[in-house]
Motif scaffolding. Structure first.
Motif, mmCIF file in Angstrom:
data_model
loop_
_atom_site.group_PDB
_atom_site.id
_atom_site.type_symbol
_atom_site.label_atom_id
_atom_site.label_comp_id
_atom_site.label_asym_id
_atom_site.label_seq_id
_atom_site.Cartn_x
_atom_site.Cartn_y
_atom_site.Cartn_z
ATOM 1 N N GLY A 1 0.674 -1.398 0.035
ATOM 2 C CA GLY A 1 -0.057 0.009 0.013
ATOM 3 C C GLY A 1 0.753 1.374 0.195
ATOM 4 N N MET A 2 1.931 1.298 0.782
ATOM 5 C CA MET A 2 2.835 2.467 1.001
ATOM 6 C C MET A 2 4.242 2.435 0.161
ATOM 7 N N GLY A 3 4.418 1.215 0.069
ATOM 8 C CA GLY A 3 5.680 0.906 -0.889
ATOM 9 C C GLY A 3 7.059 1.029 -0.221
ATOM 10 N N TYR A 4 6.840 0.431 1.084
ATOM 11 C CA TYR A 4 8.203 0.355 2.098
ATOM 12 C C TYR A 4 8.160 -1.050 2.455
ATOM 13 N N GLN A 5 9.574 -1.559 2.657
ATOM 14 C CA GLN A 5 10.058 -2.558 3.305
ATOM 15 C C GLN A 5 10.590 -2.251 4.584
ATOM 16 N N LEU A 6 10.620 -3.141 5.659
ATOM 17 C CA LEU A 6 11.179 -3.145 6.804
ATOM 18 C C LEU A 6 12.532 -3.935 6.907
ATOM 19 N N PHE A 7 13.652 -3.230 7.081
ATOM 20 C CA PHE A 7 15.083 -3.587 7.269
ATOM 21 C C PHE A 7 15.642 -3.382 8.587
ATOM 22 N N ALA A 8 16.451 -4.587 9.215
ATOM 23 C CA ALA A 8 16.914 -4.224 10.322
ATOM 24 C C ALA A 8 18.506 -4.088 9.926
ATOM 25 N N PHE A 9 19.350 -3.510 10.539
ATOM 26 C CA PHE A 9 20.717 -3.360 10.648
ATOM 27 C C PHE A 9 21.258 -3.209 8.832
ATOM 28 N N SER A 10 20.528 -2.258 8.441
ATOM 29 C CA SER A 10 20.792 -2.223 6.802
ATOM 30 C C SER A 10 21.879 -1.005 6.777
ATOM 31 N N ASN A 11 22.287 -0.686 5.786
ATOM 32 C CA ASN A 11 23.261 0.462 5.426
ATOM 33 C C ASN A 11 22.395 1.702 5.536
ATOM 34 N N TYR A 12 21.034 1.861 5.595
ATOM 35 C CA TYR A 12 20.143 3.002 5.774
ATOM 36 C C TYR A 12 20.197 3.038 7.406
ATOM 37 N N GLY A 13 20.539 2.029 8.431
ATOM 38 C CA GLY A 13 20.157 2.240 9.822
ATOM 39 C C GLY A 13 20.067 1.172 10.524
ATOM 40 N N ALA A 14 19.630 1.256 11.829
ATOM 41 C CA ALA A 14 19.308 -0.158 12.509
ATOM 42 C C ALA A 14 17.945 -0.487 12.122
ATOM 43 N N LEU A 15 16.952 0.144 12.095
ATOM 44 C CA LEU A 15 15.743 -0.612 11.902
ATOM 45 C C LEU A 15 15.070 0.644 11.239
ATOM 46 N N THR A 16 14.965 0.532 10.010
ATOM 47 C CA THR A 16 14.137 1.235 8.850
ATOM 48 C C THR A 16 13.401 0.916 7.812
ATOM 49 N N PHE A 17 12.343 1.850 7.398
ATOM 50 C CA PHE A 17 11.695 1.550 6.214
ATOM 51 C C PHE A 17 12.384 1.967 5.210
ATOM 52 N N VAL A 18 12.527 1.113 4.072
ATOM 53 C CA VAL A 18 13.329 1.472 2.911
ATOM 54 C C VAL A 18 12.178 1.331 1.791
ATOM 55 N N PRO A 19 12.375 2.318 0.814
ATOM 56 C CA PRO A 19 11.221 2.036 -0.326
ATOM 57 C C PRO A 19 11.786 0.873 -1.158
ATOM 58 N N VAL A 20 10.420 0.450 -1.615
ATOM 59 C CA VAL A 20 10.828 -0.967 -2.371
ATOM 60 C C VAL A 20 11.510 -0.893 -3.463
ATOM 61 N N GLN A 21 11.379 0.209 -4.317
ATOM 62 C CA GLN A 21 12.056 0.693 -5.465
ATOM 63 C C GLN A 21 13.451 1.609 -5.245
#
Length: 149
Positions: A43-63
């Motif tokens: 619905g919003m186009g985000y995935q949840l990642f932990a310990f990624s290159n974007y931060g410890a716990l972040t929503f990252v756009p799918v595209q």
């Protein structure tokens, strides 16, 4: 006359009921979490990642141009719910077989882990049915034993 549970199986039934109750709640919570994750992802186009290159716990756009590293919690929630639903089915089968219910009851209980919020209502109803049945049969056995003495 339908088959009835044996009196000597009542302790097993209580254990099976407790196991079912725990996994009914776990499966229900995981299903709600999965629904929320699907709304966020599709619905919003985000995935949840932990310990990624974007931060410890972040929503990252799918595209995204750069694929995120780290743990994909969106997929983890999906996999965890699938395996916990299998354990829920095992708890359902154990309780169903000990109570000697018809197969339709097994299917009804199994649907509780598929429809959001339904596992909570099904669990409350099944728990009430099992506890009242056990109490009734135990009271009946007690009065029968007292009558023979």
């Amino acid at each position: 006359m339908p088959l009835a549970p044996k009196l000597e199986d009542f302790p097993k039934i209580r254990g099976a009921l407790r196991f079912y109750q725990v996994f009914a709640y776990i499966t229900g919570i995981m299903l709600l979490l999965l629904c929320a994750e699907m709304i966020v992802k599709y619905g919003m186009g985000y995935q949840l990642f932990a310990f990624s290159n974007y931060g410890a716990l972040t929503f990252v756009p799918v595209q995204t141009a750069v694929a995120p590293t780290g743990v994909d919690l969106s997929t983890g929630i999906l996999i965890a719910h699938g395996w916990l639903y299998v354990v829920y089915l095992i708890s359902d089968f154990r309780l169903w077989s000990l109570m000697r219910w018809p197969f339709t009851k097994f299917v009804t209980i199994a649907l509780g882990g598929v429809v959001p919020f339904l596992s909570f209502f099904v669990e409350a109803r099944i728990t009430k049915q099992v506890k009242s049945y056990l109490a009734g049969r135990e009271a009946e056995a007690t009065t029968l034993a007292e009558a023979t003495n």
